[in-house]
Enzyme design. Structure first.
Site, PDB file in Angstrom:
ATOM      1  N   LYS A 166       0.875  -1.150   0.000  1.00  0.00           N
ATOM      2  CA  LYS A 166       0.000   0.000   0.000  1.00  0.00           C
ATOM      3  C   LYS A 166       0.918   1.206   0.000  1.00  0.00           C
ATOM      4  CE  LYS A 166      -2.730   1.930   3.517  1.00  0.00           C
ATOM      5  NZ  LYS A 166      -3.734   1.903   4.581  1.00  0.00           N
ATOM      6  N   LYS A 272     -10.776  -0.923  11.599  1.00  0.00           N
ATOM      7  CA  LYS A 272      -9.698  -0.626  12.558  1.00  0.00           C
ATOM      8  C   LYS A 272     -10.319  -0.721  13.935  1.00  0.00           C
ATOM      9  CE  LYS A 272      -6.814   2.308   9.685  1.00  0.00           C
ATOM     10  NZ  LYS A 272      -6.510   3.673   9.257  1.00  0.00           N
ATOM     11  N   GLU A 326      -3.203  -4.958   6.965  1.00  0.00           N
ATOM     12  CA  GLU A 326      -1.955  -4.184   6.938  1.00  0.00           C
ATOM     13  C   GLU A 326      -1.349  -4.187   8.352  1.00  0.00           C
ATOM     14  OE1 GLU A 326      -2.745  -0.051   6.048  1.00  0.00           O
ATOM     15  OE2 GLU A 326      -4.435   0.036   7.422  1.00  0.00           O
TER      16      GLU A 326
HETATM   17 MG    MG Z   1      -6.162   4.720   5.670  1.00  0.00          MG
END
Ligand code: MG
Length: 374
Positions: A166, A272, A326
């Site tokens: 990314k 998240k 990630e």
């Molecule tokens: Mg972001």
């Protein structure tokens, strides 16, 4: 069995060095700050949680605000509570404290850890059961230069450490940014998927104009190109059906999740655990996505092995985590806060399987990185 009660909640601030400076859209960082939360139950069990944020620019919280909110407002609400009634406790917190999702997530994490240790099960069992044991991890290319990013990606692929990437954007003008991303995508091994994250710094017209070039360059998602409030703009980009559009800053609650799927404003949710206000809310968000046919991506606020373990328990229990994660935080930090840091192998990371979060604090490192009061 007699249920334990919450006896004490303490917090401390820690600053941990990182391996190389990391360029976000607005700022470059050289160390990462954490608030470490410890919940002690009446039978002596201790649960740990961690609050951290990319920076106060991300959603308005910092480790200092988290510490204050937890010490002064959350801890008194939870004292003597029954941690097995976690949903009731967190609803009580929600009714009494608006916002501050990162602080709430840090405390909920510690409660889950304590609860898992009490019942001797890993947290993923408390979240409804595991779906997968290994989760792919993307590395964020954020060296600050195009050449640096291409070189870094090449090294990581050839050494077998990471296979997907990314980029971080938003430092330059949107046009220069878009051009740079196409060049980076052209420079990295063609088998490696690469996503772009401008952190909401682009505008509708520029993004629309570059969509074909992104698609051709093999970019596999475009994360939060537009400002968090521009749901209509995100919907118009999603309707183009070119590069899949991911919502990150626009998606901060289960209510945002509902609004985004109703507006057709994303193909992918970046989950998240901190922005959602905890593990339970993260799983709820993923459920909304699942029902709407939206994919999920396991996002990070760059946690140490403590927060990363927590995220793994949540992400590992989600069936529609189609874009992996990630969760490279433990690999990005120059040191860690637990005795056995989580390891990324061949581009994937394993969901811990010991009771609670499954990680144990390294007290020597906690002492080493504890912020000195000034
Ligand atoms: Mg972001």
């Amino acid at each position: 069995m007699t249920r334990p009660r919450i006896e004490e909640i303490t917090t401390e601030l820690l600053d941990v060095p990182i391996k190389r400076p990391h360029q976000f859209s607005t700022t470059k960082v050289t160390s990462k700050s954490f608030v470490l939360v410890r919940v002690t139950l009446t039978k002596g069990t201790e649960g740990i949680g961690e609050g951290t944020t990319p920076g106060i620019w991300w959603n308005g919280e910092s480790v200092e605000t988290m510490k204050l909110v937890i010490d002064q407002y959350m801890a008194p609400l939870l004292m003597d509570g029954d941690p097995s009634q976690l949903e009731a406790l967190m609803q009580r917190v929600e009714r009494n404290i608006r916002g501050n999702s990162f602080a709430k997530a840090a405390v909920e994490m510690a409660l889950y850890d304590a609860l898992g240790k009490t019942y001797e099960v890993p947290v993923h069992q408390l979240l409804g059961g595991q779906y997968q044991t290994w989760i792919p991890v993307r590395w964020a290319l954020a060296s600050g230069t195009k050449e640096g990013d291409v070189e870094e990606a090449g090294d990581l692929v050839s050494s077998g450490r990471y296979a997907s990437f990314k980029t971080k954007s938003g430092k330059e003008s949107p046009v220069d940014d878009a051009r740079r991303n196409v060049d980076i995508a052209a420079g990295i091994p063609s088998s490696s998927p690469i996503g772009i994250d401008p952190n909401g710094s682009w505008d509708r017209m520029t993004t629309r104009r570059w969509m074909d070039a992104f698609l051709e360059a093999g970019i596999d998602f475009l994360e939060q190109p537009l400002p968090p409030h521009d749901i209509e703009g995100m919907a118009s980009l999603t309707a183009m059906k070119k590069v899949p559009v991911m919502a990150d800053e626009s998606l901060q609650s289960i209510y945002d999740a509902m609004r985004i799927v109703q507006a057709g404003a994303a193909d992918i949710f970046s989950l998240k655990i901190h922005k959602a206000g905890g593990l339970k809310n993260t799983v709820k968000m993923a459920g909304i996505a699942e029902a709407a046919g939206v994919s999920c991506f396991g996002g990070t606020s760059l946690e140490s092995s403590i927060g990363t373990a927590a995220a793994l328990h949540a992400y590992g229990s989600i069936p529609n985590l189609d874009y992996g994660s990630e969760l490279f935080g433990p690999d990005w930090l120059a040191d860690d806060l637990v005795k056995a840091p989580l390891v990324i192998q061949g581009g994937s990371i394993q969901v811990p399987d010991k009771p609670g979060l499954g990680v144990e604090p390294d007290e020597a490192n906690v002492a080493r990185y504890r912020r000195k009061e000034t």
